[in-house]
Design a protein around this motif. Structure first.
Motif, short mmCIF file in Angstrom:
data_model
loop_
_atom_site.label_atom_id
_atom_site.label_comp_id
_atom_site.label_asym_id
_atom_site.label_seq_id
_atom_site.Cartn_x
_atom_site.Cartn_y
_atom_site.Cartn_z
N GLU A 88 9.48 7.93 -23.43
CA GLU A 88 8.11 8.44 -23.28
C GLU A 88 7.44 8.00 -21.98
O GLU A 88 6.41 8.56 -21.57
N PHE A 119 11.98 13.48 -25.04
CA PHE A 119 10.81 14.29 -24.71
C PHE A 119 11.10 15.28 -23.58
O PHE A 119 10.18 15.80 -22.96
N LEU A 263 3.64 6.65 -30.13
CA LEU A 263 4.03 7.75 -29.25
C LEU A 263 2.93 8.81 -29.18
O LEU A 263 2.68 9.39 -28.12
N SER A 267 0.84 10.09 -25.74
CA SER A 267 0.63 11.49 -25.37
C SER A 267 -0.85 11.83 -25.25
O SER A 267 -1.28 12.50 -24.30
#
Length: 544
Positions: A88, A119, A263, A267
């Motif tokens: 990430e 991702f 996570l 984002s």
């Protein structure tokens, strides 16, 4: 010579001990939830020991938890330089490059994202937004998104947002019409974005058409603002920042629903970095902070959503839920009262006030708030289904406050407005059963509710209890056992079943059911249950 040669070793050991002590201090600060201290120590240690991956990883985690982008970026750069970057982390590098308009670095970060795998599906849609930022007249090319199996899941909304950003309104309208007709909750944010975009270009009638089904409270709020002429302040054209940010906001929501709070927070924060100070961005970030247990940060983000925003009610709901969970009812009531002061004619705010007061067991005040909500909603021509919900809330509060004749009339009014609602029918029937009045009418209402929603443990319990009160005890056992299978810890169902068991001669099972009920019952009910367990079922001890 021995003493001289030993001095550097001693100094090194002293430095290491000091470093270890400082690291331990950071860990203790974390455990005591002193995040400010922990962050400052990690920042200090990161500068002093830029090769220490343990420090860098701890600094990154704490930076995300506290919303410190600069610390997160420094930590990721160190981790990346040491060749151990996590899947990430390139999102942090991308967000920094995108904000800085360094499109070369943004492209490099997306390559790293793709190489690391997990991702990588984000690379095609984010690259498409980067391409648009570089050349706003470039042709629409989402082939890479379409070719990626996971990214394809987001293709429909990506296509709509790109066409809006390019102002290709004729091409985008059929796609928007499709998501309007489908009226799926998942696409509600896209419908709101589209409506706000068309408001920004003066196409008010089409913005109204997009929101016509009012599938969510946000859409309903924005539609009301259009109708009363106050929506222009919520106009916002889609651009490349909004599109890239929404890509990450959508991922944050999806990760949140998949129980991946850290996570999801990464984002959401990167989206905020790309397109900051937007009401939807504050909403997404606040929810992710809340999921991660960062209550104060969530509260601050929700507070950034102003009274004019169509997301205001959702934000207020979430803030109130957090306060109520902490038993801070006075603060919750004050918060909703402030919102009402900003917008006194918004019926849903009065409904929300009533719900808070109801949870605080202030039933008379709750009934007054619900009454005001009903009055305003009727004056504003609300839908019958909305009015039915308001009347149900009013009837429930009146019933709890002991204002029963009025409560019954309110419940009947709700039933008239929405005649085949299982929830309304069940409440209408059960409230009368509790008072042992209008039994035939009450049982008929509950039977109809069961026919409409036979899978509901609450409605099944009501039907079983109706059979008990009308003397059909074996039928009562059958339905009450079925209700208990759906809600095995519910104290009301357990007590009802215990009463039914005793009446049909299954006395051992009755006491077991009452004991189960007593584990979860309120104090006033525990006393009655204790007597039943000791003495058995007597007329004065039958469940209300």
């Amino acid at each position: 010579m021995l003493a001289t040669s030993g001095q550097p070793v001693l100094a090194k050991r002293t430095e290491n001990a000091a470093a270890l002590s400082r690291f331990a201090e950071a860990r203790l600060a974390e455990l005591s939830e002193d995040n400010d201290t922990a962050v400052e120590i990690y920042r200090e240690k990161l500068k002093a020991q830029p090769q220490n991956l343990l420090i860098a990883r701890k600094a990154f985690a704490k930076a995300i938890e506290t919303g410190d982008f600069d610390l997160a970026l420094s930590a990721v750069r160190i981790i990346d330089a040491n060749g151990s970057i996590d899947a990430e982390m390139p999102l942090v590098l991308f967000a920094d490059a995108f904000e800085s308009r360094d499109w070369r670095r943004a492209g490099v970060a997306l390559k790293r994202l793709e190489e690391l795998g997990n991702f990588g599906f984000l690379s095609p849609p984010l690259q498409a937004w980067t391409n648009l930022a570089v050349n706003r007249k470039s042709p629409l090319d989402l082939k890479a998104v379409k070719d990626n199996r996971t990214a394809r899941y987001y293709l429909q909304e990506q296509t709509i947002l790109h066409l809006l950003a390019r102002k290709e309104h004729a091409r985008v309208r059929p796609l928007i019409d499709e998501i309007v007709e489908q009226n799926e909750a998942r696409m509600a944010p896209v419908r709101v974005i589209a409506a706000r975009h068309f408001l920004s270009v003066g196409m008010v009638d089409y913005a109204r058409a997009i929101l016509r089904f009012s599938g969510t409270s946000t859409e309903s709020r924005l539609l009301n603002q259009i109708e009363n002429g106050t929506a222009r302040r919520n106009a916002r054209a889609v651009n490349f920042e909004a599109g890239a940010a929404f890509t990450l906001q959508r991922l944050a929501n999806d990760l949140g629903s998949q129980q991946a709070p850290f996570l999801a927070l990464v984002s959401a924060q990167m989206a905020d970095r790309i397109d900051e100070d937007t009401d939807y961005g504050h909403l997404v970030l606040a929810r992710r902070y809340s999921d991660a247990g960062a209550t104060e940060l969530a509260f601050d983000e929700f507070a950034e959503i102003g009274p004019d925003s169509p997301y205001r009610l959702i934000a207020l709901n979430a803030n109130l839920a957090g306060l109520i969970e902490q038993d801070k009812f006075n603060l919750a009531i004050s918060l909703v009262q402030d919102a009402i002061a900003d917008d006194p004619d918004y019926p849903q705010l009065h409904l929300l006030k009533g719900q808070v007061l109801q949870m605080d067991q202030s039933y008379m005040e709750a009934a007054a708030a619900f009454k005001q909500a009903v009055t305003l909603a009727e004056q504003q021509g609300a839908k019958r289904s909305v009015l039915a919900n308001y009347w149900l809330s009013l009837g429930g509060a009146q019933e709890q406050a002991g204002i029963w004749p009025q409560g019954l009339e309110s419940l009947k009014k709700a039933n008239e407005l929405q005649p085949r609602s299982p929830t309304i029918l069940n409440y209408l029937g059960y409230a009368q059963l509790e008072r042992r009045e209008n039994t035939e009418e009450a049982v008929a209402a509950i039977k109809e509710a069961f026919e409409l929603r036979s899978t509901s443990p609450a409605i099944t319990d009501s039907l079983g209890w109706a059979y008990f009160l009308t003397g059909e005890h074996e039928k009562a056992v059958k339905y009450l056992e079925r209700a208990l299978a759906g809600e095995p810890q519910d104290p009301t169902i357990n007590e009802h079943l215990g009463d039914a068991y005793w009446t049909v001669g299954r006395k051992y099972e009755a006491r077991y059911a009452w004991q189960s009920a007593k584990l979860f019952a309120d104090k006033e009910d525990q006393d009655r249950l204790a007597k039943k367990i000791d003495l058995g079922l007597m007329a004065e001890l039958v469940s209300p």
